[in-house]
Structure formats: structure tokens, C-alpha cells
Design a protein around this motif. Sequence first.
Motif, PDB file in Angstrom:
ATOM      1  N   GLU A  56       0.874  -1.176   0.000  1.00 29.35           N
ATOM      2  CA  GLU A  56       0.000   0.000   0.000  1.00 29.35           C
ATOM      3  C   GLU A  56       0.910   1.224   0.000  1.00 29.35           C
ATOM      4  OE1 GLU A  56      -3.722   0.299   2.523  1.00 29.35           O
ATOM      5  OE2 GLU A  56      -2.335   1.623   3.592  1.00 29.35           O
ATOM      6  N   LEU A  57       0.721   2.088  -0.977  1.00 25.63           N
ATOM      7  CA  LEU A  57       1.570   3.263  -1.151  1.00 25.63           C
ATOM      8  C   LEU A  57       0.786   4.501  -0.741  1.00 25.63           C
ATOM      9  CD1 LEU A  57       4.326   4.207  -2.185  1.00 25.63           C
ATOM     10  CD2 LEU A  57       3.366   4.249  -4.482  1.00 25.63           C
ATOM     11  N   SER A  58       1.300   5.250   0.232  1.00 26.96           N
ATOM     12  CA  SER A  58       0.617   6.443   0.741  1.00 26.96           C
ATOM     13  C   SER A  58       1.229   7.695   0.128  1.00 26.96           C
ATOM     14  CB  SER A  58       0.748   6.517   2.264  1.00 26.96           C
ATOM     15  OG  SER A  58       0.192   5.387   2.861  1.00 26.96           O
ATOM     16  N   LEU A  59       0.419   8.388  -0.672  1.00 30.78           N
ATOM     17  CA  LEU A  59       0.857   9.636  -1.297  1.00 30.78           C
ATOM     18  C   LEU A  59      -0.207  10.701  -1.091  1.00 30.78           C
ATOM     19  CD1 LEU A  59       2.060   8.503  -4.856  1.00 30.78           C
ATOM     20  CD2 LEU A  59       3.479   9.121  -2.929  1.00 30.78           C
ATOM     21  N   PRO A  60       0.199  11.960  -0.959  1.00 40.11           N
ATOM     22  CA  PRO A  60      -0.805  13.028  -0.963  1.00 40.11           C
ATOM     23  C   PRO A  60      -1.322  13.209  -2.385  1.00 40.11           C
ATOM     24  CG  PRO A  60       1.390  13.957  -0.920  1.00 40.11           C
ATOM     25  CD  PRO A  60       1.553  12.462  -0.801  1.00 40.11           C
ATOM     26  N   TYR A  61      -2.396  13.956  -2.534  1.00 41.49           N
ATOM     27  CA  TYR A  61      -2.940  14.240  -3.870  1.00 41.49           C
ATOM     28  C   TYR A  61      -1.954  15.079  -4.675  1.00 41.49           C
ATOM     29  CZ  TYR A  61      -5.797  16.419  -7.481  1.00 41.49           C
ATOM     30  OH  TYR A  61      -6.271  16.872  -8.678  1.00 41.49           O
ATOM     31  N   SER A  62      -1.363  16.087  -4.018  1.00 39.99           N
ATOM     32  CA  SER A  62      -0.423  16.958  -4.719  1.00 39.99           C
ATOM     33  C   SER A  62       0.595  17.520  -3.734  1.00 39.99           C
ATOM     34  CB  SER A  62      -1.154  18.114  -5.413  1.00 39.99           C
ATOM     35  OG  SER A  62      -1.730  18.971  -4.450  1.00 39.99           O
ATOM     36  N   ILE A  63       1.709  17.983  -4.295  1.00 37.57           N
ATOM     37  CA  ILE A  63       2.736  18.678  -3.505  1.00 37.57           C
ATOM     38  C   ILE A  63       3.212  19.873  -4.324  1.00 37.57           C
ATOM     39  CG2 ILE A  63       3.475  16.631  -2.228  1.00 37.57           C
ATOM     40  CD1 ILE A  63       5.899  16.442  -4.058  1.00 37.57           C
ATOM     41  N   ILE A  64       3.965  20.746  -3.676  1.00 41.63           N
ATOM     42  CA  ILE A  64       4.521  21.932  -4.319  1.00 41.63           C
ATOM     43  C   ILE A  64       5.952  21.624  -4.761  1.00 41.63           C
ATOM     44  CG2 ILE A  64       5.107  24.381  -3.990  1.00 41.63           C
ATOM     45  CD1 ILE A  64       2.092  23.779  -3.797  1.00 41.63           C
ATOM     46  N   ARG A  65       6.318  22.104  -5.970  1.00 42.95           N
ATOM     47  CA  ARG A  65       7.687  21.888  -6.460  1.00 42.95           C
ATOM     48  C   ARG A  65       8.680  22.429  -5.438  1.00 42.95           C
ATOM     49  NH1 ARG A  65       9.696  24.546 -11.930  1.00 42.95           N
ATOM     50  NH2 ARG A  65       9.080  26.369 -10.730  1.00 42.95           N
ATOM     51  N   GLY A  66       9.693  21.653  -5.134  1.00 47.35           N
ATOM     52  CA  GLY A  66      10.683  22.032  -4.136  1.00 47.35           C
ATOM     53  C   GLY A  66      10.337  21.504  -2.751  1.00 47.35           C
ATOM     54  N   GLN A 167       2.843  20.860  -8.210  1.00 44.01           N
ATOM     55  CA  GLN A 167       2.373  22.191  -8.591  1.00 44.01           C
ATOM     56  C   GLN A 167       3.445  23.234  -8.312  1.00 44.01           C
ATOM     57  OE1 GLN A 167      -1.096  22.362  -6.052  1.00 44.01           O
ATOM     58  NE2 GLN A 167      -2.401  21.456  -7.610  1.00 44.01           N
ATOM     59  N   VAL A 168       3.342  24.345  -9.024  1.00 39.79           N
ATOM     60  CA  VAL A 168       4.242  25.459  -8.787  1.00 39.79           C
ATOM     61  C   VAL A 168       3.716  26.251  -7.587  1.00 39.79           C
ATOM     62  CG1 VAL A 168       3.070  27.062 -10.370  1.00 39.79           C
ATOM     63  CG2 VAL A 168       5.497  27.345  -9.911  1.00 39.79           C
ATOM     64  N   LYS A 169       4.622  26.764  -6.808  1.00 43.73           N
ATOM     65  CA  LYS A 169       4.227  27.569  -5.665  1.00 43.73           C
ATOM     66  C   LYS A 169       3.787  28.932  -6.167  1.00 43.73           C
ATOM     67  CE  LYS A 169       5.726  29.269  -1.199  1.00 43.73           C
ATOM     68  NZ  LYS A 169       6.802  29.313  -0.218  1.00 43.73           N
ATOM     69  N   ILE A 170       2.587  29.335  -5.759  1.00 40.46           N
ATOM     70  CA  ILE A 170       2.056  30.634  -6.182  1.00 40.46           C
ATOM     71  C   ILE A 170       2.207  31.611  -5.023  1.00 40.46           C
ATOM     72  CG2 ILE A 170       0.001  31.872  -6.917  1.00 40.46           C
ATOM     73  CD1 ILE A 170      -0.971  29.228  -8.164  1.00 40.46           C
ATOM     74  N   THR A 171       2.878  32.707  -5.304  1.00 43.15           N
ATOM     75  CA  THR A 171       3.036  33.732  -4.286  1.00 43.15           C
ATOM     76  C   THR A 171       2.224  34.948  -4.712  1.00 43.15           C
ATOM     77  OG1 THR A 171       5.017  34.543  -5.364  1.00 43.15           O
ATOM     78  CG2 THR A 171       5.317  32.957  -3.581  1.00 43.15           C
ATOM     79  N   SER A 172       1.658  35.596  -3.767  1.00 39.85           N
ATOM     80  CA  SER A 172       0.864  36.784  -4.105  1.00 39.85           C
ATOM     81  C   SER A 172       1.728  38.037  -3.941  1.00 39.85           C
ATOM     82  CB  SER A 172      -0.374  36.872  -3.198  1.00 39.85           C
ATOM     83  OG  SER A 172       0.018  36.960  -1.869  1.00 39.85           O
ATOM     84  N   VAL A 173       1.477  38.948  -4.830  1.00 39.81           N
ATOM     85  CA  VAL A 173       2.193  40.229  -4.797  1.00 39.81           C
ATOM     86  C   VAL A 173       1.137  41.307  -4.500  1.00 39.81           C
ATOM     87  CG1 VAL A 173       3.570  41.860  -6.105  1.00 39.81           C
ATOM     88  CG2 VAL A 173       3.871  39.400  -6.450  1.00 39.81           C
ATOM     89  N   CYS A 174       1.370  42.040  -3.454  1.00 42.18           N
ATOM     90  CA  CYS A 174       0.427  43.107  -3.086  1.00 42.18           C
ATOM     91  C   CYS A 174       1.073  44.448  -3.404  1.00 42.18           C
ATOM     92  CB  CYS A 174       0.086  43.041  -1.595  1.00 42.18           C
ATOM     93  SG  CYS A 174      -0.740  41.526  -1.130  1.00 42.18           S
ATOM     94  N   SER A 175       0.296  45.326  -4.002  1.00 45.26           N
ATOM     95  CA  SER A 175       0.808  46.684  -4.228  1.00 45.26           C
ATOM     96  C   SER A 175      -0.032  47.668  -3.447  1.00 45.26           C
ATOM     97  CB  SER A 175       0.774  47.012  -5.720  1.00 45.26           C
ATOM     98  OG  SER A 175      -0.554  46.928  -6.195  1.00 45.26           O
ATOM     99  N   HIS A 176       0.596  48.651  -2.919  1.00 48.50           N
ATOM    100  CA  HIS A 176      -0.106  49.646  -2.090  1.00 48.50           C
ATOM    101  C   HIS A 176      -0.278  50.922  -2.834  1.00 48.50           C
ATOM    102  CE1 HIS A 176       0.050  47.121   1.432  1.00 48.50           C
ATOM    103  NE2 HIS A 176       1.318  46.887   1.156  1.00 48.50           N
TER     104      HIS A 176
END
Length: 176
Positions: A56-66, A167-176
Motif C-alpha cells: 500500500e503506497l501512501s501519497l498526498p494528492y499533490s505537492i509543491i515543487r521544491g 504544482q508550482v508555488k504561487i506567491t501573491s504580490v500586493c501593491s499599495h
Amino acid sequence: MFMIFFSNRDSGSAQVPVTVPDTITTWETEAFCLSPQGLGLAPPAELTVFQPFFLELSLPYSIIRGEIFELKATVFNYLPKCIMVKVTPAPSTHYTLKASSDGQYSSCLCASGRKTFKWTLTPSVLGVMNVTISPEAKQSQTVCDNEIVSVPERGRIDTVTRSLIVQVKITSVCSH
């Protein structure tokens, strides 16, 4: 491979080989037949499928690259005797595997026993990648629980492949 029996007009029965998945499960079957004399219905029947040695192999559905995660593969032995099992991951260019701290990938596994093997997995691609692990009952002169290990005639190896989304890690960019 299982044999399923059906009626025919000469002998009243026929054998038909059917391949079913070798997971531990129960299937409910139904059958009917047509002839110039009419319609025949068979009562529902259950078909239980059981593999006494499996992984039985236990894996998550997805992970983030890196991201690094611990890959766990648990081997189950429902055979009546002890076996020496060797667990081998298939080579891949999509990820690297690092041995866990104990580094043991062969182990004695007795009746009704289980053992979990671990690796650190680091993906190197984006998208869907497959992870394949194979446990095999190996010949050995090792004594486990006061008995020499055995190798089953059938079902001495299992291979499990599971998909993992990177998946690629998505970072948010906030501008003020």
C-alpha cells in the motif's frame, strides 16, 4: 484469474476465465442469458478477491515543487509463513529518493505482519508524475520467528504505481 460458470444447452454449464483486479474487495456479479426458449436469470453471486502479499503506497494528492515529503510504502503479509521481503522503488528522472534514517529495504515479515518502508522524495518536474514501488518475496536462509522464510509459488511480487501532482508555488504580490 478466476473461472465464472455459466449455463449452456449441452451440459448446463460453461467456464469462462475472467481477470479481476487483485485488490482486497468483494464484487457482486449478475448474469443472464438469451435463447430461443426465452430469458434466463442467474441469482446474484459474490466474488471475493484477495491478494495475501501486497503493498500500500501512501501519497498526498499533490505537492509543491521544491517541497520534500516522506514517501511511505507499507507491505502486508497475509500468507501463513514468514517471508523475506525486498522493497525497490523504480528509477525515475522525475524525482529523487533519499533513503530514510534506517536505510533498511529488506526485512523479515511474518504471517499477518506488516512493515512500513520510508524514503524522502523530492520532485524535479511539474505536473503529474508516477511513483512506482515493488516489494518481492526473496529466497533467503534467514530464520524469522524460528522458521526459515518461504517464497510463495504465486504472488511473490507486487508492483504499485500511484500518480502525484507537482504544482508550482504561487506567491501573491500586493501593491499599495
